[in-house]
Design an enzyme around this catalytic site. Structure first.
Site, PDB file in Angstrom:
ATOM      1  N   GLN A 181      -2.209  50.133  -1.735  1.00 12.31           N
ATOM      2  CA  GLN A 181      -0.830  49.828  -2.100  1.00 12.31           C
ATOM      3  C   GLN A 181      -0.241  48.808  -1.131  1.00 12.31           C
ATOM      4  OE1 GLN A 181       2.344  52.919  -3.447  1.00 12.31           O
ATOM      5  NE2 GLN A 181       2.403  52.930  -1.237  1.00 12.31           N
ATOM      6  N   GLY A 182       0.227  47.701  -1.644  1.00 15.54           N
ATOM      7  CA  GLY A 182       0.821  46.668  -0.796  1.00 15.54           C
ATOM      8  C   GLY A 182       2.325  46.633  -0.925  1.00 15.54           C
ATOM      9  N   SER A 237       4.755  48.087   1.963  1.00 15.69           N
ATOM     10  CA  SER A 237       5.411  47.841   3.249  1.00 15.69           C
ATOM     11  C   SER A 237       5.010  46.507   3.848  1.00 15.69           C
ATOM     12  CB  SER A 237       5.051  48.949   4.243  1.00 15.69           C
ATOM     13  OG  SER A 237       5.575  50.171   3.821  1.00 15.69           O
ATOM     14  N   GLU A 266       4.899  58.676  -7.437  1.00 12.09           N
ATOM     15  CA  GLU A 266       4.469  59.039  -6.089  1.00 12.09           C
ATOM     16  C   GLU A 266       5.292  60.194  -5.538  1.00 12.09           C
ATOM     17  OE1 GLU A 266       3.846  56.922  -1.734  1.00 12.09           O
ATOM     18  OE2 GLU A 266       4.445  55.710  -3.436  1.00 12.09           O
ATOM     19  N   ASN A 286      11.977  60.936   4.448  1.00 12.78           N
ATOM     20  CA  ASN A 286      12.807  62.052   3.987  1.00 12.78           C
ATOM     21  C   ASN A 286      14.294  61.777   4.191  1.00 12.78           C
ATOM     22  OD1 ASN A 286      10.428  63.149   3.255  1.00 12.78           O
ATOM     23  ND2 ASN A 286      10.691  65.084   4.353  1.00 12.78           N
ATOM     24  N   GLU A 287      14.611  60.880   5.124  1.00 15.72           N
ATOM     25  CA  GLU A 287      16.021  60.509   5.282  1.00 15.72           C
ATOM     26  C   GLU A 287      16.492  59.752   4.031  1.00 15.72           C
ATOM     27  OE1 GLU A 287      13.698  60.336   7.735  1.00 15.72           O
ATOM     28  OE2 GLU A 287      14.611  62.093   8.670  1.00 15.72           O
TER      29      GLU A 287
END
Lengths: 298, 383
Positions: free
Chosen positions: B125-126, B128, B245, B366-367
């Site tokens: 997965q590209g 970030s 996801e 999670n933030e």
């Protein structure tokens, strides 16, 4: 597999929600705090009328002959409105235990709310003989819960263990309703309340508190609904443990996010918060129920 | 309410269980996030594919069984119950494939999906970039039109790419309209990592495996056939993938039910040393795994009745990622002085702990998930 309520069940729930919004408003609950019985005058008759009280009794005994899966959402609604009536004790615990729908039952493992206005009182010791019963008031933090220590001659009742599980599950459902109500009040409040020129609900610190409480409720409810179908004691304990956790988390976050206004008794939050505190320690607290689950899985 | 699986589903479960018991490799394979382990895992993926267990929910023509969502959940429960290997193909089959099914052309589906299912082509997965993590819309890697060659030229850097050093292909977002702001002007590309101009550098993760990679692209040509969805609509296309996801497909309940059971076994083995506080935490974690299972059943029931996954999937991601950390923390507490061991059977808990710690970070921290729950589930103001 179809793990969902039917349209009819949801409709019944919505109907009761509307009824209780009118007939068990915060003003009614406040009145119960102040009146002689701790109950809402006339409300019990309405609950009988709409069939909640006798739902689990066979039709031959004046009930609806329905199942706990039909009842559970209605009990959740009674929690949402902090109904100050022995509805779980009667509808979930007493009616199937006694096989009749015409008696008001007060019950608890130990301290019994509304024992003075019920037809029948049951504790872990059994069913009390009205001729020998002695009630000593033990005032509760929840002013509507008129609590009594009960003494007297008690007779064993067949099916008491199953009845206690049905009652426990009813309180787990009420805790979900209470948690939902407190979250709803708090979300509405933090959208309105402005500090630093913005709604306080736009601050991440506030958002994250509320998100955590919402997640706890999201994962407590399915355990309550599953147990309503199986009535397996271990499933009931899982439900009570998680529903207590969700209600206490919602209460804590609700108070914090309201700030000082929530700390007053003029504001309605305390009516729901105190009920949640009380229910979390009666009919087995979360730790008690986890021990019971532990005996089954370990 | 009907909370029993039907006879067809129970037969499916029995079939899964029997096949897995007969075929799951023993002893367990080395970590799939190392070069040698990755190769061993690809052989396992091929075994799964040949028996039609690699992608149970896909159409038959692409190697699946057309399993229902219920059957897929059952397969996952049985897969983790059997202690079967991690899925090194997961970012392809769970994250990219749903997007290909939704946005891909027929030619793309036919060309991409079977090789993805068999493990012949492996996808990373590209998303970030060094300056775009939680703020994914801030990506700056760009793609410039090359009309003469019939495609695009990609330049930039992707990072934290899981198993990027071992995969053959990358899917990701690139900026095709430099004038457009933020989530506009992005395009979803499928990149062959053997193309000229691609440099991949493995990065060692917290647990010591080369599980991450940096992918550098210098004027890499990608033909029009490898654009997924419309150019300039990459954000909408990508959001379909992040939904998968966070929601059901990345970490189904079976994984945590299995970990909770392994933890019960560990507790029993150490019962003499175990104290009441551990017992209480263990039961609590067990109940949470059950709660996730039943919450998922409610979600799948809603999906089966025509619902869609919404922002509720953020609650799911929060719940399982934090449960996974609690499960592994408790295991380490039970292991005591042996918790730190990096070798032998017990070391799987420390390894699992380090993997669990990534859960609250990946797939949207999670933030960020809490913001989503607050804003889109509870309706709080954005700013």
């Amino acid at each position: 597999m179809r793990f969902a309520f039917t349209a009819d069940q949801l409709e019944l729930r919505d109907g009761l929600r509307d009824l209780l919004a009118k007939e068990c408003s915060p003003a009614h609950v406040r009145d119960a705090w102040a009146n002689a019985t701790g109950r809402v005058p006339g409300l019990w008759d309405r609950l009988v009328e709409v069939g909640v009280v006798g739902m689990l009794a066979p039709e031959s005994a004046g009930g609806l002959g329905l199942t706990y899966a039909d009842l559970v959402l209605l009990l959740e609604e009674t929690g949402r409105h902090a109904v100050p009536e022995p509805i779980v004790e009667t509808a979930a615990f007493g009616v199937p235990l006694l096989g009749r729908a015409d008696l008001t039952v007060a019950a608890a493992p130990e301290l019994v709310p509304w024992a003075d206005t019920a037809d029948v009182v049951v504790t872990a010791a059994g069913r009390f003989d009205p001729a020998t019963i002695e009630l000593s008031p033990r005032p509760s933090v929840d002013g509507a819960r008129r609590l009594f220590a009960v003494r007297g001659r008690a007779e064993p009742v067949e099916g008491l263990a199953e009845a206690f599980d049905r009652g426990t599950l009813g309180f787990a459902a009420q805790q979900c309703g209470l948690a939902d109500r407190m979250l709803e009040m708090t979300v509405a409040y933090v959208k309105e309340r402005r500090q630093f020129g913005v709604p306080v609900g736009s601050f991440q610190a506030v958002k994250h508190h509320l998100a955590n409480a919402r997640v706890a409720l999201e994962f407590a409810r399915p355990l309550v609904y599953r147990a309503a179908v199986t009535l397996d004691p271990v499933h009931v304990s899982m439900a009570k443990a998680k529903a207590d956790g969700a209600a206490l988390a919602a209460a804590r976050v609700a108070l914090q996010c309201h700030g000082a206004i929530g700390y007053t008794t003029e504001y309605d939050l305390h009516l729901y918060m105190k009920r949640a505190w009380a229910l979390a320690r009666s009919w087995g607290d979360a730790a008690w129920h986890r021990r019971r689950v532990g005996r089954a899985i370990l | 309410m009907d909370i029993e699986f039907g006879p067809d589903e129970e037969r499916f479960r029995a079939e899964c269980r029997a096949w897995l018991e007969a075929n799951v490799p023993r002893p367990p394979l080395p970590s799939g996030d190392t070069r040698e382990g990755f190769t061993a895992h690809l052989e396992w993926e091929r075994t799964l594919y040949d028996a039609r267990w690699a992608v149970v929910s896909w159409p038959r023509e692409y190697g699946g069984r057309e399993a229902s969502l219920w059957e897929w959940l059952i397969f996952e429960e049985e897969y983790y119950r059997a202690g079967a290997p991690q899925r090194v193909t997961q970012n392809g089959i769970f994250l990219l494939a749903p997007t290909v099914f939704e946005f891909g052309t027929q030619e793309q589906k036919d060309r991409i999906l079977p090789k993805m299912a068999s493990g012949e082509q492996t996808w990373c997965q590209g998303w970030s970039e060094p300056n775009a993590g939680s703020d994914l819309a801030g990506i700056s890697s760009r793609a410039v039109r090359d009309d003469a060659a019939g495609g695009w030229r990609l330049t930039g850097q992707k990072t934290w790419t899981t198993r990027g050093a071992f995969c053959t292909h990358l899917f990701g977002l690139f900026r095709t309209d430099p004038a457009a702001e933020r989530h506009r002007g992005l395009t979803y590309f499928l990149v062959d990592l053997s193309s000229p101009g691609v440099t991949v550098r493995g990065v060692e993760r917290l647990d010591g495996d080369e599980g991450f990679a940096e992918v550098f692209l210098d004027d890499v040509f990608v033909p029009d056939a490898d654009v997924l969805g419309e150019p300039g609509r990459g954000w909408e296309v990508a959001m379909a993938t992040t939904g998968s996801e966070r929601g059901l497909t990345l970490r189904s309940p079976g994984r945590f039910l299995a970990t909770a059971q392994r933890l019960v076994d560990l507790y029993r083995a150490r019962a003499a040393a175990a104290d009441d506080a551990w017992r209480d935490r263990l039961v609590d974690a067990w109940i949470d795994a059950e709660a996730y299972r039943w919450q998922t059943f409610a979600t799948v029931t809603a999906l089966a009745q025509g619902g869609r996954t919404g922002p509720e999937s953020s609650m799911v991601k929060l719940f399982w990622s934090e449960l996974d950390v609690r499960l592994h923390e408790l295991a380490l507490d039970l292991l005591g002085p042996e918790a730190e061991l990096a070798d032998g059977e017990l070391a799987s808990w420390m390894k699992g702990y380090q993997f669990a710690l990534a859960g609250p970070i990946y797939a949207g921290t999670n933030e960020i998930q809490r913001n989503v729950v607050a804003e889109r589930v509870l309706g709080l103001p954005r700013r």
